[in-house]
Design a protein around this motif. Sequence first.
Motif, mmCIF file in Angstrom:
data_model
loop_
_atom_site.group_PDB
_atom_site.id
_atom_site.type_symbol
_atom_site.label_atom_id
_atom_site.label_comp_id
_atom_site.label_asym_id
_atom_site.label_seq_id
_atom_site.Cartn_x
_atom_site.Cartn_y
_atom_site.Cartn_z
ATOM 1 N N LYS A 123 43.155 -0.381 7.976
ATOM 2 C CA LYS A 123 43.311 -0.683 6.616
ATOM 3 C C LYS A 123 42.973 1.098 6.054
ATOM 4 O O LYS A 123 43.337 1.380 4.951
ATOM 5 C CB LYS A 123 42.569 -1.977 5.796
ATOM 6 C CG LYS A 123 43.796 -2.912 6.438
ATOM 7 C CD LYS A 123 42.771 -4.529 5.771
ATOM 8 C CE LYS A 123 43.154 -5.616 6.392
ATOM 9 N NZ LYS A 123 42.573 -6.874 5.873
ATOM 10 N N SER A 156 46.439 -9.998 11.600
ATOM 11 C CA SER A 156 45.617 -10.076 10.794
ATOM 12 C C SER A 156 45.951 -9.918 8.969
ATOM 13 O O SER A 156 45.586 -10.648 8.406
ATOM 14 C CB SER A 156 44.485 -8.891 10.679
ATOM 15 O OG SER A 156 43.796 -8.899 9.587
ATOM 16 N N THR A 157 46.622 -8.801 9.219
ATOM 17 C CA THR A 157 47.397 -8.890 7.896
ATOM 18 C C THR A 157 48.568 -9.945 7.012
ATOM 19 O O THR A 157 48.850 -9.656 6.144
ATOM 20 C CB THR A 157 47.502 -7.578 8.077
ATOM 21 O OG1 THR A 157 48.390 -7.009 8.671
ATOM 22 C CG2 THR A 157 46.224 -6.748 7.295
ATOM 23 N N TYR A 164 52.255 -1.878 5.730
ATOM 24 C CA TYR A 164 50.831 -1.229 4.612
ATOM 25 C C TYR A 164 50.797 -0.290 4.513
ATOM 26 O O TYR A 164 50.317 -0.204 2.951
ATOM 27 C CB TYR A 164 49.909 -1.656 5.837
ATOM 28 C CG TYR A 164 49.023 -1.760 5.311
ATOM 29 C CD1 TYR A 164 48.245 -2.906 4.269
ATOM 30 C CD2 TYR A 164 47.771 -0.786 4.918
ATOM 31 C CE1 TYR A 164 46.540 -2.861 4.186
ATOM 32 C CE2 TYR A 164 46.621 -0.713 4.328
ATOM 33 C CZ TYR A 164 46.182 -1.539 3.668
ATOM 34 O OH TYR A 164 44.959 -2.087 3.147
#
Length: 170
Positions: A123, A156-157, A164
């Motif tokens: 990230k 996960s996201t 992202y």
Amino acid sequence: MIDSFCLYVVGTSSAKVREAEQSDEIEENEAKEHENILYIDGIDKNNDYDSKKLDSISHDVFLRIAQAVSQWTERGGHLRTGIKMPDAANEIGVPRYQLSQWLRHQNKRYSDWITELRIEEAKRTLTMHNDWSNEAVALHCGFNDRSYFQKKFKESTGITPTDYQIKMRD
């Protein structure tokens, strides 16, 4: 050429799955081995008080491990591809069973914990380096397979690494 590529992809994917499964088996065996050592040393597993000792570590030890883990992650130890729990524990400077207990206190398995750390780094990397490809980010963060990275990132996201990046630009 296409056949060779397909054989390579299939061959490395199954090897990575086997490697992850073996890592999880080793982690479980080490935890059982440590419990057996405690039992041999005179701790009665049937006694409630002693059973709590098996599953817990002192607050001081917990904090010491947390600090050592923090220093290890600051140095990027978790970003090395293929790092196994014994190697990580050695680099962190704690016995494997203590790292395993520390992770258990957080309800995490080693493989999930490492992946979580790598996703957090991904990230940060995606935010800082808009021009990096998913493959470059994956390799930088310790994933040796772009598709596995993308799968774990989305799990996960909830979004892909590319989505992202777009979201962080807006």
